[in-house]
Scaffold this motif. Structure first.
Motif, PDB file in Angstrom:
ATOM      1  N   ILE A   1      91.642  67.681  61.847  1.00 42.10           N
ATOM      2  CA  ILE A   1      92.033  66.274  61.709  1.00 42.10           C
ATOM      3  C   ILE A   1      90.929  65.360  62.234  1.00 42.10           C
ATOM      4  O   ILE A   1      90.510  64.408  61.560  1.00 42.10           O
ATOM      5  CB  ILE A   1      93.358  66.034  62.469  1.00 42.10           C
ATOM      6  N   SER A   2      90.406  65.663  63.457  1.00 44.02           N
ATOM      7  CA  SER A   2      89.442  64.727  64.040  1.00 44.02           C
ATOM      8  C   SER A   2      88.109  64.720  63.296  1.00 44.02           C
ATOM      9  O   SER A   2      87.517  63.670  63.098  1.00 44.02           O
ATOM     10  CB  SER A   2      89.256  64.992  65.534  1.00 44.02           C
ATOM     11  N   VAL A   3      87.645  65.887  62.839  1.00 47.80           N
ATOM     12  CA  VAL A   3      86.331  65.914  62.189  1.00 47.80           C
ATOM     13  C   VAL A   3      86.391  65.203  60.831  1.00 47.80           C
ATOM     14  O   VAL A   3      85.461  64.496  60.438  1.00 47.80           O
ATOM     15  CB  VAL A   3      85.775  67.354  62.092  1.00 47.80           C
ATOM     16  N   GLN A   4      87.491  65.353  60.150  1.00 39.40           N
ATOM     17  CA  GLN A   4      87.614  64.658  58.852  1.00 39.40           C
ATOM     18  C   GLN A   4      87.637  63.142  59.054  1.00 39.40           C
ATOM     19  O   GLN A   4      87.015  62.399  58.304  1.00 39.40           O
ATOM     20  CB  GLN A   4      88.897  65.075  58.156  1.00 39.40           C
ATOM     21  N   ARG A   5      88.376  62.703  60.103  1.00 35.49           N
ATOM     22  CA  ARG A   5      88.444  61.258  60.373  1.00 35.49           C
ATOM     23  C   ARG A   5      87.086  60.727  60.771  1.00 35.49           C
ATOM     24  O   ARG A   5      86.664  59.654  60.352  1.00 35.49           O
ATOM     25  CB  ARG A   5      89.412  60.998  61.529  1.00 35.49           C
ATOM     26  N   GLU A   6      86.401  61.493  61.602  1.00 35.22           N
ATOM     27  CA  GLU A   6      85.118  61.042  62.136  1.00 35.22           C
ATOM     28  C   GLU A   6      84.052  60.957  61.034  1.00 35.22           C
ATOM     29  O   GLU A   6      83.299  60.007  60.968  1.00 35.22           O
ATOM     30  CB  GLU A   6      84.692  62.051  63.212  1.00 35.22           C
ATOM     31  N   LEU A   7      84.003  61.968  60.180  1.00 33.76           N
ATOM     32  CA  LEU A   7      82.905  62.032  59.205  1.00 33.76           C
ATOM     33  C   LEU A   7      83.307  61.566  57.812  1.00 33.76           C
ATOM     34  O   LEU A   7      82.445  61.353  56.958  1.00 33.76           O
ATOM     35  CB  LEU A   7      82.356  63.463  59.114  1.00 33.76           C
ATOM     36  N   GLY A   8      84.592  61.475  57.579  1.00 32.65           N
ATOM     37  CA  GLY A   8      85.059  61.021  56.259  1.00 32.65           C
ATOM     38  C   GLY A   8      84.805  62.051  55.162  1.00 32.65           C
ATOM     39  O   GLY A   8      84.782  61.711  53.976  1.00 32.65           O
ATOM     40  N   VAL A   9      84.563  63.304  55.525  1.00 28.51           N
ATOM     41  CA  VAL A   9      84.421  64.360  54.501  1.00 28.51           C
ATOM     42  C   VAL A   9      85.461  65.452  54.761  1.00 28.51           C
ATOM     43  O   VAL A   9      85.856  65.668  55.907  1.00 28.51           O
ATOM     44  CB  VAL A   9      83.009  64.993  54.458  1.00 28.51           C
ATOM     45  N   PRO A  10      85.911  66.110  53.695  1.00 28.64           N
ATOM     46  CA  PRO A  10      86.993  67.079  53.870  1.00 28.64           C
ATOM     47  C   PRO A  10      86.556  68.437  54.397  1.00 28.64           C
ATOM     48  O   PRO A  10      85.419  68.861  54.159  1.00 28.64           O
ATOM     49  CB  PRO A  10      87.522  67.247  52.436  1.00 28.64           C
ATOM     50  N   VAL A  11      87.467  69.080  55.119  1.00 29.46           N
ATOM     51  CA  VAL A  11      87.294  70.512  55.410  1.00 29.46           C
ATOM     52  C   VAL A  11      87.604  71.216  54.094  1.00 29.46           C
ATOM     53  O   VAL A  11      88.671  71.042  53.517  1.00 29.46           O
ATOM     54  CB  VAL A  11      88.272  70.969  56.517  1.00 29.46           C
ATOM     55  N   LYS A  12      86.630  71.989  53.602  1.00 28.52           N
ATOM     56  CA  LYS A  12      86.821  72.635  52.295  1.00 28.52           C
ATOM     57  C   LYS A  12      87.177  74.111  52.428  1.00 28.52           C
ATOM     58  O   LYS A  12      87.852  74.662  51.583  1.00 28.52           O
ATOM     59  CB  LYS A  12      85.557  72.484  51.440  1.00 28.52           C
ATOM     60  N   LEU A  13      86.635  74.728  53.488  1.00 23.80           N
ATOM     61  CA  LEU A  13      86.857  76.172  53.658  1.00 23.80           C
ATOM     62  C   LEU A  13      87.098  76.457  55.137  1.00 23.80           C
ATOM     63  O   LEU A  13      86.595  75.725  55.998  1.00 23.80           O
ATOM     64  CB  LEU A  13      85.603  76.945  53.224  1.00 23.80           C
ATOM     65  N   VAL A  14      87.851  77.522  55.404  1.00 20.66           N
ATOM     66  CA  VAL A  14      88.006  77.931  56.805  1.00 20.66           C
ATOM     67  C   VAL A  14      87.756  79.422  56.962  1.00 20.66           C
ATOM     68  O   VAL A  14      88.141  80.227  56.116  1.00 20.66           O
ATOM     69  CB  VAL A  14      89.404  77.569  57.374  1.00 20.66           C
ATOM     70  N   GLY A  15      87.117  79.761  58.075  1.00 20.56           N
ATOM     71  CA  GLY A  15      86.857  81.166  58.396  1.00 20.56           C
ATOM     72  C   GLY A  15      87.933  81.645  59.356  1.00 20.56           C
ATOM     73  O   GLY A  15      88.217  80.990  60.359  1.00 20.56           O
ATOM     74  N   VAL A  16      88.527  82.777  59.030  1.00 22.10           N
ATOM     75  CA  VAL A  16      89.613  83.282  59.882  1.00 22.10           C
ATOM     76  C   VAL A  16      89.351  84.719  60.334  1.00 22.10           C
ATOM     77  O   VAL A  16      90.273  85.476  60.578  1.00 22.10           O
ATOM     78  CB  VAL A  16      90.989  83.176  59.177  1.00 22.10           C
TER      79      VAL A  16
END
Ligand SMILES: Nc1nc2c(ncn2[C@@H]2O[C@H](COP(=O)(O)OP(=O)(O)OP(=O)(O)O)[C@@H](O)[C@H]2O)c(=O)[nH]1
Length: 412
Positions: free
Chosen positions: A374-389
């Motif tokens: 949530i915070s990184v998307q708000r800060e940079l205005g770009v979406p999280v596209k992928l996640v490593g699990v």
């Protein structure tokens, strides 16, 4: 000594020699038998390790495994050292048969939910257990806010969510846990913002061919691993991929990428010289990708540079030289979810240095700090596209707000 005695001595000596010869022969046979058994055990051990799906883990080169696959359609020529840049084109993957079929996007989402649900203290679960209490007093609301802040949701979004929850009758009135959960789910999904376009440029209709993806991020965040996993995703979708090892800062980084290349059946352009010009490797790779009509070029870069100006120069140069051959349509910032607010500071530096089009959040499996989405998307205005699990080849999932929220609410 008479003749009889001489014959007796000779007979004894011959007998001793024969016994010694037999003993020597038998002991050699036993030794070579043991050696063969050991070799067989070693071989079996390594193939069963592979069978259990242990992917290339960080810096451990997996030399000598069977390799190959779809990337074999790509470039395979290996040219000599190219002057200043010393880029060594594409070591081709070896055999096309050993690359295991990658997991589908749907099964990756299932894995994402399950991994998040199992991760230590997902913050959604903690919120739910506070909000379903009979009476919420001031200290409970403080706990809600603390939970959000500790999960790296960020001060602004945390304040907004707490205000929202405090005015929602489903939380403050008569409580039905199912209704509270549904409400929490809905509000968290809204915070993650389902309206953002999370598709990769390379997957869009009319995508450039070859489509270029540059991976950036601080060292250790998982760039190389993600490049390998991403290549595997594309290969699974039937695309031909080339990777460029433009992290020349650490020689082992190119080996690591090459190991991934072999694992997923994708050729890698690299330099064998530590400290070679990374832009030159990227240039050579873009030329190769264009020459052989690859669908996608993934460029891995270094994250360990002396200072910000140095970093800006290097990333800027990589981008410029690639653009002499091909447009760059995607720059993915790889962020380690476990680094919290430090990660945010890094994110700002990279966004400034090269401009980013999407975020890959790694190590979400080991983090209670999923709020960084949530915070990184708000800060940079770009979406999280992928996640490593996880560290395995299929532990990369497209990011989906609903699956993410279900995971942190414990619905794996
Ligand atoms: N648990 C977990 N580990 C991961 C994930 N992604 C990467 N890793 C591990 O993180 C470590 C660092 O990954 P690398 O790919 O080498 O990181 P890098 O950013 O390329 O590092 P440099 O080459 O030094 O710049 C490795 O041990 C990876 O296996 C993930 O999603 N989950």
């Amino acid at each position: 000594m008479d003749t009889k005695s001489i014959i007796a001595v000779v007979a004894v000596v011959v007998l001793i020699l024969v016994v010694a010869g037999i003993w020597f022969f038998l002991s050699r046979r036993r030794e070579s038998g043991l050696q063969r058994t050991q070799e067989a055990e070693d071989q079996e051990g390594s193939s069963s390790r592979e069978g259990r799906g242990q992917g290339p883990s960080g810096r451990e080169p997996l030399q000598g495994q069977t390799e190959g696959g779809a990337g074999a359609q790509g470039p395979s020529a290996r040219s000599g050292s190219a002057g200043e840049g010393a880029a060594q084109p594409a070591r081709p993957p070896q055999s096309a048969s050993a690359v295991v079929t990658p997991a589908t996007p749907a099964s990756r989402l299932t894995r994402l939910r399950a991994r998040l649900a199992k991760s230590p203290n997902p913050f959604g679960k903690a919120l739910f257990s506070i909000l379903t209490k009979d009476h919420l007093d001031e200290s409970d609301w403080e706990d809600v806010e603390d939970t959000l802040l500790m999960a790296d949701v960020g001060a602004e979004a945390s304040g907004q969510l707490v205000d929202d929850l405090r005015s929602d009758a489903r939380v403050t009135g008569e409580k039905d846990p199912a209704a509270v959960k549904a409400m929490l789910r809905e509000k968290l999904i809204a915070l993650v913002d389902p309206s953002m376009d999370r598709s990769l440029a390379a997957d869009r209709q009319g995508a450039a061919k070859p489509s270029v993806i540059i991976m950036v991020g601080v060292n250790g965040t998982g760039k190389t691993t993600t490049a390998g996993k991403l290549a595997r995703l594309f290969v699974g979708a039937g695309k031909s991929v080339i990777m460029a090892a433009a992290d020349t800062f650490r020689a082992a980084a190119a080996d690591q990428l090459e190991t991934w290349g072999s694992k997923v059946g994708v050729p890698v352009v690299r330099s064998d010289r530590e400290g070679a010009d990374p832009a030159s490797v990227a240039f050579e790779a873009s030329r190769k990708a264009q020459e052989c009509g690859a669908d996608i070029l993934i460029v891995d870069t270094a994250g360990r540079l002396q200072n910000k100006a140095n970093l800006m120069d290097q990333l800027g140069k990589i981008r410029r030289v690639v653009e002499k051959n091909l447009p760059v349509d995607e720059v993915l910032l790889v962020l380690d979810a476990t680094t919290g607010q430090n990660g945010m500071t890094q994110a700002r530096v990279f966004a400034e240095a090269i401009g980013i089009t999407g975020i890959v959040l790694t190590k979400l499996d080991g983090s209670a700090k999923g709020g960084i989405v949530i915070s990184v998307q708000r800060e940079l205005g770009v979406p999280v596209k992928l996640v490593g699990v996880g560290e395995g080849p299929d532990d990369l999932s497209p990011f989906n707000p609903e699956s993410f929220v279900d995971g942190i609410l414990g619905e794996g």
